[in-house]
Structures are given as C-alpha cells and as structure tokens.
Scaffold this motif. Structure first.
Motif, PDB file in Angstrom:
ATOM      1  N   HIS A 118      26.844  40.250  13.817  1.00  0.00           N
ATOM      2  CA  HIS A 118      26.969  40.711  12.425  1.00  0.00           C
ATOM      3  C   HIS A 118      27.984  39.865  11.660  1.00  0.00           C
ATOM      4  O   HIS A 118      28.564  40.299  10.673  1.00  0.00           O
ATOM      5  N   GLU A 130      26.381  46.294   4.062  1.00  0.00           N
ATOM      6  CA  GLU A 130      25.674  47.239   4.934  1.00  0.00           C
ATOM      7  C   GLU A 130      25.303  48.519   4.170  1.00  0.00           C
ATOM      8  O   GLU A 130      26.056  49.004   3.315  1.00  0.00           O
ATOM      9  N   SER A 151      29.401  45.013   8.650  1.00  0.00           N
ATOM     10  CA  SER A 151      28.243  44.281   8.147  1.00  0.00           C
ATOM     11  C   SER A 151      26.986  44.512   8.949  1.00  0.00           C
ATOM     12  O   SER A 151      27.001  45.237   9.944  1.00  0.00           O
ATOM     13  N   TRP A 183      23.737  43.925  11.242  1.00  0.00           N
ATOM     14  CA  TRP A 183      23.337  43.197  12.459  1.00  0.00           C
ATOM     15  C   TRP A 183      22.158  42.272  12.164  1.00  0.00           C
ATOM     16  O   TRP A 183      21.261  42.631  11.388  1.00  0.00           O
TER      17      TRP A 183
END
Ligand SMILES: [Zn+2]
Length: 614
Positions: A271, A197, A215, A217
């Motif tokens: 995610h 991310e 993380s 989406w």
C-alpha cells in the motif's frame, strides 16, 4: 516511525522508574481456530503504473501515472481523492502552522518549513487528470486533491485514472526530502499522488500535518529514470537488474551508454512505494534462511566506524527478521531493504528509511528493531495510523522490546517494564488524552507519543495478564493470519482475543483505548484469615494476589472479574468473582495471613503501587 528520540527524551525518567518484573506464566488454553474476517469485509484495490523522470540537479521530477481503481465497496462513489503529501513542505501549510503553534514541536520540524524558499519547497502539481479517457475537474486543497468524477463509480466497477504531474523534492524536513543532515541525496517517501482510502468508515482524506498514513492495497509497477551514477533502494523487485548493476545484478551487467538509467520495479500487494537514491550508496545483501534477501544501502563516505556499524547490523537484522516471522507471521515478500534515509526512522513497503550515523546500539536497538517490527504492525496489518496509532506504534513496540530481550539475551523478567513506567507517568501527568484521539489532535506531541507507543505496548502486555500469555501469543498469530494484507480495526484484535480465551473483553478495549480511566487496586485490610481488597480506580481488572502466611508459606490467589464471564487458566487458587461496582472485596484463606501483595509480577498497569502491598 521510530521512538528513537522519545526514548532519549524519557530515558532518565524511565530508568528511575520500576524495576523489572516477571511475566505471568499460565498454562495454555484450548486452541480454537476462529475466522474473524466476516463476509461483510471488503477493501478497495488500486494498481499503479508510474513512469518517473528525475532531474538530480533541480530535484524536480516529471510523472505519468496510470491508476486502475476497483470499487469493491457496496457504495456508489461520486468523488475521489488523492494525497499530495509533498505540498506539506511549503510555508503556511498545515504542517508548518501546527509545528509553529504546538507547545512542544518536533525538534526536527520546528520553524524549518516556514523558512523554505520556492526552490526548496516540496510540491506535486497535477497537470491533467482523466477518468477512462475523459478529462475531469480537480482541485488541489493543501495536501489533498479533490476530484469531481465525470461518471460515478458503481459498486464492483473498475476505472482508469491517467494523471500527468510535476514534483519537486523539498529540502529534507521530515521523513522525505533531499540532502538531509547525513547527506543522502534523495529520500522519497510519500512522493507520488497517492489515492486515498475509502472503507466502511468512509473516506480517509486526512491532511498531512505530521502524523502518519493509511492507504489502498494494490500492485505497483514503477519505472524510475535517474542519473546513471545514483544507486536506488526501496519498495519493489527490480525487473532489469543486469541493465542496472549497482549490486543488484544477477549476471553480466549490460548498461546503456546514456546518462540516465531506467530502473523498473514491480511490487505486488503493498500500500505504498518508497525509494531513496544516492550516488555514494554502498549496497550489501544478506540472505535470511527461508526468508527474504535483505539489502543494506548506506553512504560509503561515512567514517570507518560508522561503516563498521552497518556491517555489524546485517547479521542482527537477519535475526530480527526471523524472530518477527516466528512470533507474528511469516514475512511474505522476497526482499527487505534497510536504507540510510538520513532522518529518524520510518516504515515503508519492503523497506525502512533510517538515520545512518548513530551508534551500533542506536541503529539496531533504537531504530532497526522498531522499524522492522512495523513491517508487521502497520505494513502487513495495515491499521489506520492517524486514527489508531497505538495499534502500530504500540504493537511494534511490544514485539520490538520482546525481540531485543531475546536476541540480545537481556534477561529482563518483564521486557516491557519501560513501557509500563512511561504509561504510568502519562496517566499521572494530567496530560493524558484517550487513544481514540486522532494522531494530529493531541494537545502535546509528548502525550501522543506516550499514549501511542507505550500505552499501546502495554495494551498487549497487560492483555497477557488478563487472558494468559499463551492466549495472547495465539491471539497475535491469529490476528496476522486473519488480517494480513487487510485493514484491521481495534475491535478485530479484541474479538480474536475473546474467541481464543473464551473471555468477554469489551470492557478492556473500551476502558483502555477509549477513556483515560485508570487502574488502581489496593490491599485495604488483613484480619486473621480474612483479606479485604479495594478498587480505587475506575478501570476494572481481574486480580492476581500473593498471600504470605504467618508460617512463612505463600499461596497465589486469582479473583476473576465478573464481567469477563470466565477465568484465565492459572495455577493460582481461584476465588469468587469480583463484580466491578463493589468498591471492596473480601476473601477468606486457610491460615493466618501475614502479608498480601496484588499483582506481584507487575503486569497490571496500576498507577499507584503504594497500596498494592500490606
Ligand atoms: Zn514506530
């Protein structure tokens, strides 16, 4: 993750601590409908298409991944990163070495990674990687893949990454793996190359050492080819149920004659994508009224009393789904699965993997209640679990304790009493570190657990004391409405609480989550109609006081904290503000005072209760 083992660890401590207390009851505040999502909020987006071919004899799998990444940031990206979590399960990895060197290692990990043979380790090997069809350079550094782009990604640009990789499922150590102690063949969490991310705080490429996840989406489309006898449960809606059967069929099952079946799953707005598979899974379903279809997958080879537990948990799990949907926000997916993963408990998209062989109480109250709560606090409200673990562990614990108290009619006046006791134990232990500590970098695992689960739960319970219970309930619902499918930060929930209560609360966020300052107020003296209180600890708080007069009558008083610039709605007699810097505070009553008690309902986490009464 679960606090199952923590509660067993601390149960004797907790049971010997405070008795139950009442919740603060206050009249509702005027509601407002703030929008806390400012126009500056953005988040990255990723769409995964994966084809996986699993060999259940060698525990190796081949993967093809097509990843479409949208750069919604205002920044030009010159590099990108993937997590390769399975690489943690190799001798000499950071996870291994940390477990060997920390004073109180997780008993499930200890030195087990250091003893894995080459055919028992986990790995993800990236064979090739392309950006928009052009081969790009990449380097595997422990559990992170560092990628040099062929061309920088511009703001707003969408690029496609094509990867070919090989994986090996480790012997089960923690959360993931093969053939764990309960005999589950494949528990597949954090098993694929997972894009890291990037947000307004920059890249989050935390190595996998022990703590949890954060993380991007996106939408997943996963085709999993596996031995036809294996039953699979996990994230995502099965697209070809009648080609599969195994309890998913919606009509006549029409399987191919080959040795393997290809399960096609689609999961929107998640995610993570997790699955588990076993040839002996029994698969039950139960419909939540106006909610998702719940799937239960557990080993049919367990003794009968264990199987009975798995039958008994099903209607109760429906009740938890309904409770959380009502108190936080409606569960948005069509499906939720409770899967025997065979190790602790951990929250994932549309599912949880849990230990399966515990007692009925252990399963439902010790694991399922908590892991389902995580669907809201961290899955849907996806805070960064390594950076702010108290936002998911603490908030999940808060709603879990309240849910258990309601669903099992436990009648506790303060369902969070154990959490208060555990936090106060931590604060007095000399081993507390501020909640801003990155999850992996606590000196002791125990300090991490107490700070994240219990101090985190008290953050919300005590906020009810500060702003009133109704305002807190509204804050939680607004937090969901504003941040579902997003990445909230600590400031987001406190700003919502401020807007709903009309009170200034930055001091609460700072002292509670960014320092180890403690709360200690006391009754200093009583002279006739005059009461003097004192502040011993550094952390400020507004003060509820119960005064008992010499004639036997009582009166509730409330001294607002001056820096809050207001007061909660209360039926108590409101007395003048207490400005924090003053160590003492005197107020006058109408009658002669016999005794005084600070915070009679015990909703303030005062670390020394001895001086609270005179
Ligand atoms: Zn948890």
């Amino acid at each position: 993750m679960t606090r199952f083992f923590i509660s067993t660890l601390f149960i004797s401590l907790l049971l010997s601590c405070n008795s139950p207390k009442d919740m603060v009851v206050s009249t509702p505040q005027t509601p407002s409908t703030p929008s806390t999502v400012t126009s500056t909020y953005w988040q990255q987006h990723v769409d995964y298409k994966m084809e996986i071919d699993m060999d259940v004899n060698t525990y190796q799998y081949k993967g093809k991944q097509k990843l479409v990444y949208t750069n919604n940031s205002p920044d030009v990206l010159n590099k990108v990163f993937y997590h390769l979590y399975f690489n943690a399960f190799q001798p000499g990895s950071e996870m291994d070495v940390r477990s060997l060197t920390i004073a109180d290692p997780d008993r499930r990990v200890k030195d087990r990674i250091s003893k894995l043979n080459p055919d028992e380790i986990g790995y993800i090997k990236v064979n090739s990687l392309k950006q928009n069809g052009v081969v790009i350079k990449h380097e595997t550094v422990g559990t992170v893949l560092e990628v040099e782009l062929a061309k920088p990604i511009q703001p707003g640009e969408r690029v496609t990454f094509d990867m070919i990789f090989d994986g090996q499922v480790p012997v089960q150590i923690r959360r993931s793996g093969r053939n764990n102690q309960e005999g589950v063949a494949l528990s597949m969490a954090q098993w694929y190359p997972k894009f890291a991310e990037y947000d307004f705080e920059g890249w989050h490429t935390d190595p996998y050492i022990g703590r949890e996840f954060h993380s991007v989406w996106g939408d997943f489309d996963v085709k999993l080819t596996i031995d036809k006898n294996y039953v699979v449960g996990g994230t995502g809606y099965l697209q070809n149920p009648n080609e599969i059967g195994h309890g998913y069929e919606t009509g006549t099952v029409n399987r191919s004659n080959s040795d393997k079946l290809t399960w096609h799953f689609v999961a929107p707005k998640v995610h993570d994508f997790t699955w588990a598979a076993d040839p002996d899974y029994k698969h039950d379903t139960k419909q939540v009224p106006n909610g998702p279809l719940m799937h239960f997958l557990y080993k049919s080879t367990m003794p009968k009393e264990k199987i009975d537990n798995w039958k008994k948990i099903q209607p109760k799990s429906v009740e938890f789904m309904e409770y959380y949907s009502k108190t936080v926000g409606k569960y948005p997916y069509k499906q939720y699965s409770i899967i025997q993963g065979g190790d602790g408990g951990m929250e994932y998209g549309m599912c949880t993997l849990i230990l399966g062989e515990g007692t009925y109480d252990g399963l439902i109250k010790g694991v399922i209640a908590h892991e389902m709560a995580h669907t809201w606090f961290q899955f849907l409200l996806a805070n960064n679990e390594s950076k702010h673990p108290w936002m998911d562990e603490g908030f999940a614990t808060y709603i879990e304790y309240n849910a258990i108290n309601t669903i099992f009619n436990e009648g506790k006046a303060n369902p969070l009493d154990n959490a208060y006791s555990a936090y106060i134990y931590l604060a007095n232990s000399g081993k507390e570190q501020p909640q801003t500590t990155q999850g992996d970098r606590y000196t002791f695992n125990r300090s991490y657990s107490l700070a994240s689960y219990y101090k985190g739960a008290v953050f919300l319970a005590q906020l009810a004391y500060v702003i009133g219970e109704e305002s807190l309930d509204k804050t939680i619902k607004t937090y969901f409405d504003d941040f579902v499918f997003k990445h909230p930060k600590p400031l987001d929930i406190i700003r919502i609480a401020e807007k709903i209560s009309g009170l200034e609360l930055d001091w609460y966020l700072i002292d509670w989550t960014q320092t180890t300052n403690t709360i200690d107020y006391g009754v200093k003296s009583i002279e006739g109609k005059s009461v003097t209180l004192e502040r011993v600890g550094l952390m400020p708080m507004p003060i509820d006081v119960l005064v008992t007069y010499t004639d036997g009558t009582t009166e509730d008083f409330y001294s607002p904290l001056q820096m809050m610039r207001g007061e909660k709605l209360t039926s108590a007699t409101i007395i003048k503000d207490w400005a924090w810097a003053y160590p003492t505070y005197t107020f006058e009553t109408s009658k002669a005072v016999k005794s005084v008690e600070i915070d009679p309902k015990g909703l303030m986490a005062d670390i020394d209760k001895e001086n609270n009464k005179k």
